[in-house]
Design an enzyme around this catalytic site. Structure first.
Site, short mmCIF file in Angstrom:
data_model
loop_
_atom_site.label_atom_id
_atom_site.label_comp_id
_atom_site.label_asym_id
_atom_site.label_seq_id
_atom_site.Cartn_x
_atom_site.Cartn_y
_atom_site.Cartn_z
N PRO A 206 0.84 -1.21 0.00
CG PRO A 206 -0.72 -1.58 1.67
CD PRO A 206 0.59 -2.07 1.16
CG LEU A 207 0.90 3.90 -3.43
CD1 LEU A 207 0.25 4.90 -4.38
CD2 LEU A 207 2.38 3.74 -3.75
CB CYS A 208 -1.05 4.65 3.21
SG CYS A 208 -1.65 2.97 3.48
CB THR A 209 2.57 0.67 4.02
OG1 THR A 209 1.32 0.23 4.54
CG2 THR A 209 3.70 0.00 4.80
CD GLU A 212 0.64 8.32 5.93
OE1 GLU A 212 0.19 7.68 6.91
OE2 GLU A 212 -0.05 9.01 5.18
#
Length: 455
Positions: A206-209, A212
């Site tokens: 996931p791009l959020c992982t 961030e």
């Protein structure tokens, strides 16, 4: 003093005598052995760990006319398992060095190297070979070659494959201590697309992982590859085969890892994550290559029944080998008779290509179209696109020689399952008159593959 043993002693045991397991068309004798040496042409796709072994095994199995195609250059990390390469070869094309080394060691063999992408070759290039042996580590590359080989397949009026149009393939693959070998006879055994479910989906983060909360070295590498590169370089495409690009991603991944206190980022791991490189072990490559070379010999000679049709090998804990017979998908869009399409004779090539994007079973964008040996339109390279551009405004019916029905091949990017994949598909086109009205939107798309057609 004993006479020296023949170099083809072991091969002669298979080709010069009959047995209970031979194929129905097997005729033992020196003529068969000599014909294989003189007339059979084999294409090896890939010159990496498995490809090097395949070239060597095929050359030692009596094949004298070989070609090998690979787009990669030799890297230091290849040397531990790709035994044809040396330190002084780093930076050179794999196909060229592999061909040279095998010809130096096996007298009489002729290997033609091709340093290029498989998509850059004309379809007729592949049709020139009797059999194709795959030593690839990419699912997409396998799907492309599978589509090419199945594209040569023709069916008779009863939807029975014409034997003279069958282009057999032998596919091998390894991952650590695991491997597989399979025989693909288009129209007879399941093709690669029929059993695509055998391959697990590729790991995606996931791009959020990535942005961030990275937790391991792979997260840091993918952050540099997928996010940081575009932030810094804008619209410039990332080329995984360009050393400077890979070095930039590695340096940025190191910075990211240090910021979050994550160990383990190496240049080798960066290559593996970005290129999705599967770990390979030399012994596994040797075992799988031996199985593939033997199946190649069995197909061209009939000296024994071929594998039916998928062999798995697991050498991780002990030794386990198993053969599974998978069934062919009779409605497969790649190895089946093809999608039946009815069109008005006024449909232009441009409109036809646009329709490929809307077809529910294709969803094919940026398509190139080929009819027989003639390319009607090519998306790339730019010089070919410009050359074929005038065809876009012409009726497809005229471009196909005003025949009532025939087969065309289309190649483009498939958007099925929300994943972009290269796809080469066969279409059976039937033209029909619509009361003389040239309405571009009256094309009828029919996909009932069970319906008998006059092809």
């Amino acid at each position: 003093m004993d006479a020296p043993q023949s170099k083809s002693r072991d091969l002669d045991k298979l080709l010069l005598r009959s047995g209970n397991l031979v194929g129905p068309g097997f005729f033992p004798g020196t003529d068969l052995r000599d014909d294989i040496r003189e007339y059979v042409k084999v294409l090896v796709v890939g010159a990496g760990g498995l490809g090097c072994e395949l070239l060597k095994d095929l050359a030692l199995s009596g094949f004298r006319n070989l070609d090998v195609i690979d787009m990669d250059r030799i890297e230091v990390t290849n040397l531990n398992r790709q035994f044809l390469f040396r330190l002084e070869d780093v930076g050179k094309p794999k196909a060229e060095v592999a061909a040279k080394r095998v010809m130096e060691r096996v007298s009489g063999v002729e290997i033609v190297p091709h340093f290029s992408r498989i998509e850059d070759k004309e379809l007729e290039f592949y049709n020139d070979f009797n059999i194709i042996a795959l030593g690839l580590d990419s699912i997409e590359a396998r799907r492309y070659i599978n589509g090419v080989a199945c594209g040569f397949l023709e069916y008779d009026e009863d939807d029975t494959p014409r034997s003279e149009t069958i282009k057999p393939m032998v596919d091998g693959g390894t991952e650590g201590f695991k491997g597989h070998a399979r025989v693909i006879v288009p129209g007879v055994t399941p093709c690669f697309e029929c059993t695509i479910w055998l391959f697990p989906p590729q790991v995606k983060f996931p791009l959020c992982t990535l942005a961030e909360t990275p937790r391991n070295a792979a997260h840091c590498i993918e952050y540099a590859h997928l996010i940081k590169w575009h932030e810094v370089h804008g619209g410039k495409s990332f080329d995984p085969d360009e050393p400077e690009h890979m070095k930039w991603v590695y340096d940025e991944a190191i910075k990211r890892a240090e910021l979050f206190g994550i160990p383990g980022v190496t240049y080798s791991l960066t290559q593996g994550v970005v290129k999705n490189i599967i770990p390979a072990i030399a012994s596994t490559n040797a075992i799988i290559s031996a199985a593939c070379a033997l199946e190649t010999l069995k197909i061209v000679s009939g000296c024994s029944k071929t594998l039916a049709n998928y062999l798995t090998y697991n050498g991780g804990e002990g030794l386990h080998t198993k053969v599974t017979e998978f069934e062919r998908d009779k409605e497969c869009l790649v190895c089946g008779p093809g999608i039946l399409i009815e069109l008005d004779t006024s449909i232009t090539l441009q409109k036809f290509i646009e329709m490929l994007e809307e077809h529910p079973k294709l969803l094919l964008s940026k398509a190139s179209v080929k009819h027989g040996k003639d390319s009607l339109y090519m998306q790339a390279p730019p010089v070919l696109e410009e050359m074929h551009r005038p065809n876009l405004s012409k009726p497809l019916y005229d471009l196909m020689g005003r025949v009532e029905k025939d087969t065309v091949h289309v190649f483009g990017t498939s958007l099925k399952n929300e994943e972009k994949q290269s796809s080469l598909t066969k279409l059976r086109v039937v033209f029909k008159e619509v009361d003389g009205v040239a309405d571009m939107d009256t094309a009828i798309w029919r996909t009932n593959s069970k319906r008998k057609t006059p092809f």
